[in-house]
Design a protein around this motif. Structure first.
Motif, PDB file in Angstrom:
ATOM      1  N   ALA A 252       0.841  -1.258   0.002  1.00  0.00           N
ATOM      2  CA  ALA A 252       0.060   0.010  -0.045  1.00  0.00           C
ATOM      3  C   ALA A 252       0.880   1.221  -0.030  1.00  0.00           C
ATOM      4  O   ALA A 252       0.582   2.096  -0.763  1.00  0.00           O
ATOM      5  N   ASP A 253       2.049   1.282   0.963  1.00  0.00           N
ATOM      6  CA  ASP A 253       2.902   2.580   0.679  1.00  0.00           C
ATOM      7  C   ASP A 253       3.726   2.630  -0.376  1.00  0.00           C
ATOM      8  O   ASP A 253       3.818   3.662  -0.948  1.00  0.00           O
ATOM      9  N   LEU A 254       4.005   1.530  -1.092  1.00  0.00           N
ATOM     10  CA  LEU A 254       4.615   1.625  -2.419  1.00  0.00           C
ATOM     11  C   LEU A 254       3.828   1.976  -3.439  1.00  0.00           C
ATOM     12  O   LEU A 254       4.209   3.034  -4.185  1.00  0.00           O
ATOM     13  N   LEU A 272       7.026   8.247   1.364  1.00  0.00           N
ATOM     14  CA  LEU A 272       6.071   6.851   1.338  1.00  0.00           C
ATOM     15  C   LEU A 272       7.084   5.635   0.830  1.00  0.00           C
ATOM     16  O   LEU A 272       6.870   4.511   1.467  1.00  0.00           O
ATOM     17  N   ALA A 273       7.982   5.757   0.036  1.00  0.00           N
ATOM     18  CA  ALA A 273       9.017   4.693  -0.444  1.00  0.00           C
ATOM     19  C   ALA A 273       9.764   4.534   0.760  1.00  0.00           C
ATOM     20  O   ALA A 273       9.967   3.415   0.907  1.00  0.00           O
ATOM     21  N   ARG A 274      10.202   5.431   1.569  1.00  0.00           N
ATOM     22  CA  ARG A 274      11.224   4.966   2.719  1.00  0.00           C
ATOM     23  C   ARG A 274      10.381   4.034   3.507  1.00  0.00           C
ATOM     24  O   ARG A 274      10.762   3.262   4.013  1.00  0.00           O
ATOM     25  N   ARG A 275       9.103   4.563   3.677  1.00  0.00           N
ATOM     26  CA  ARG A 275       8.220   4.206   4.630  1.00  0.00           C
ATOM     27  C   ARG A 275       7.788   2.486   4.202  1.00  0.00           C
ATOM     28  O   ARG A 275       7.798   1.504   5.054  1.00  0.00           O
ATOM     29  N   ALA A 276       7.548   2.249   2.743  1.00  0.00           N
ATOM     30  CA  ALA A 276       7.193   1.134   2.290  1.00  0.00           C
ATOM     31  C   ALA A 276       8.577   0.128   2.537  1.00  0.00           C
ATOM     32  O   ALA A 276       8.458  -1.253   2.737  1.00  0.00           O
ATOM     33  N   GLN A 277       9.725   0.515   2.574  1.00  0.00           N
ATOM     34  CA  GLN A 277      10.775  -0.399   2.527  1.00  0.00           C
ATOM     35  C   GLN A 277      10.938  -1.152   3.837  1.00  0.00           C
ATOM     36  O   GLN A 277      11.337  -2.052   4.215  1.00  0.00           O
ATOM     37  N   GLY A 278      10.402  -0.403   5.069  1.00  0.00           N
ATOM     38  CA  GLY A 278      10.330  -0.705   6.374  1.00  0.00           C
ATOM     39  C   GLY A 278       9.441  -1.944   6.503  1.00  0.00           C
ATOM     40  O   GLY A 278       9.605  -2.796   7.525  1.00  0.00           O
ATOM     41  N   SER A 279       8.668  -2.133   5.521  1.00  0.00           N
ATOM     42  CA  SER A 279       7.837  -3.431   5.486  1.00  0.00           C
ATOM     43  C   SER A 279       7.578  -4.209   4.470  1.00  0.00           C
ATOM     44  O   SER A 279       7.238  -5.423   4.543  1.00  0.00           O
ATOM     45  N   LEU A 280       8.449  -3.933   3.399  1.00  0.00           N
ATOM     46  CA  LEU A 280       8.820  -4.998   2.345  1.00  0.00           C
ATOM     47  C   LEU A 280      10.259  -5.651   2.551  1.00  0.00           C
ATOM     48  O   LEU A 280      11.038  -5.279   3.179  1.00  0.00           O
ATOM     49  N   PRO A 281      10.324  -6.848   2.118  1.00  0.00           N
ATOM     50  CA  PRO A 281      11.568  -7.682   2.178  1.00  0.00           C
ATOM     51  C   PRO A 281      12.943  -6.955   1.773  1.00  0.00           C
ATOM     52  O   PRO A 281      12.714  -6.853   0.420  1.00  0.00           O
TER      53      PRO A 281
END
Length: 301
Positions: A252-254, A272-281
């Motif tokens: 969702a963040d990505l 948002l990209a940096r936040r997405a990286q915190g949840s993605l492998p």
């Protein structure tokens, strides 16, 4: 003076290069029309009309200070090539002309003012393109319930036209009836599977329907659409909503980052990209896309 002269010469050199590119594009257009068995007569007539419209202005224009060749120069190059083609006097097939007229009607319906649409397609014109334009006009400026009925009339006239099903679905979607829009949009997609924007609308309707069982279908349709329309911000926004409802925070963040990026909001996209990286492998495809977005920097003028 020397510095100014150098900049002036550099600009002229760039403009000369651009004019050369435009001239090459004109010749390529002639080649493509010849290869597909079409006449270039319309191309010549278009440039001749442009020449007539700019006749008085052109006398005061420096031909070496513009990015495109002057219309007279373009005609001098392309007209002999066009006339040399065995297809020069060929007319377009009726089916192709009909598609072109419908495309013009759609553009007029969505872009023109109501009065301009009426002038171009008066009520006395009962042709299919005129009815299409008036359906869109009614949708934009009039009674949307009546517009839906007019769309049904179009579909009865030409059931295999995906764009008539599209406008019916769009009317229903934008009048707060996303579930009712689904049959029309699914039919439109089945008739035009490569039309990415129609798939995005279908994905939007699936998300807006509020049916969580439809979220996987929405994600599938939106991802297929974005392969065709990779810069469609609305597609990523709908994808973000779908993933959010599935509690997939990373995706969702990505998708939100991609929506912001293609909308021109780089600062929000990077966050948002940096936040997405915190949840993605780490190292996954999504993580790498987020890394690419985060590494973007604002362009300097």
């Amino acid at each position: 003076g020397a510095i100014t002269a150098g900049a002036h010469m550099g600009m002229r050199s760039l403009l000369s290069y651009q004019r050369g590119e435009e001239a090459a594009a004109d010749r390529a257009a002639i080649n493509y029309l010849n290869a597909t068995g079409q006449s270039a007569k319309g191309m010549v007539e278009t440039f001749r009309r442009l020449q007539n419209e700019t006749m008085f202005v052109a006398r005061h224009v420096d031909p070496y200070a513009v990015s495109h060749p002057m219309p007279a120069d373009r005609i001098a190059i392309i007209e002999p090539l066009a006339r040399a083609s065995p297809h020069y006097g060929k007319t377009d097939p009726p089916a192709l002309d009909a598609r072109h007229q419908l495309a013009r009607a759609k553009l007029a319906g969505f872009l023109d003012r109501a009065d301009a649409i009426t002038r171009r397609y008066p009520p006395s014109d009962t042709s299919l393109p005129a009815r299409y334009a008036r359906t869109i006009q009614m949708f934009r400026f009039g009674d949307r319930t009546r517009a839906a009925a007019m769309a049904d009339d179009l579909i009865r006239s030409q059931p295999g036209n995906p764009y008539f099903h599209e406008i019916k679905g769009q009317i229903l979607l934008e009048t707060g009836q996303p579930a009712a829009a689904l049959p029309s949009l699914r039919r439109a997609v089945s008739l035009a599977p490569n039309a990415g924007l129609i798939r995005i609308m279908l994905g939007h309707a699936l998300v807006a329907s509020g049916n969580n069982a439809a979220l996987d279908e929405a994600i599938r349709e939106l991802r297929l659409a974005l392969q065709r329309e990779p810069e469609a911000g609305d597609g990523y926004r709908q994808l973000a909503i779908a993933y959010g409802r599935k509690n997939d925070r990373g995706q969702a963040d990505l998708a939100s980052a991609q929506a912001a990026y293609y909308s021109g909001d780089l600062q929000t996209a990077r966050g948002l990209a940096r936040r997405a990286q915190g949840s993605l492998p780490t190292g996954s495809p999504g993580w790498l896309i987020a890394e690419d977005i985060y590494n973007q920097r604002p362009r300097r003028n």
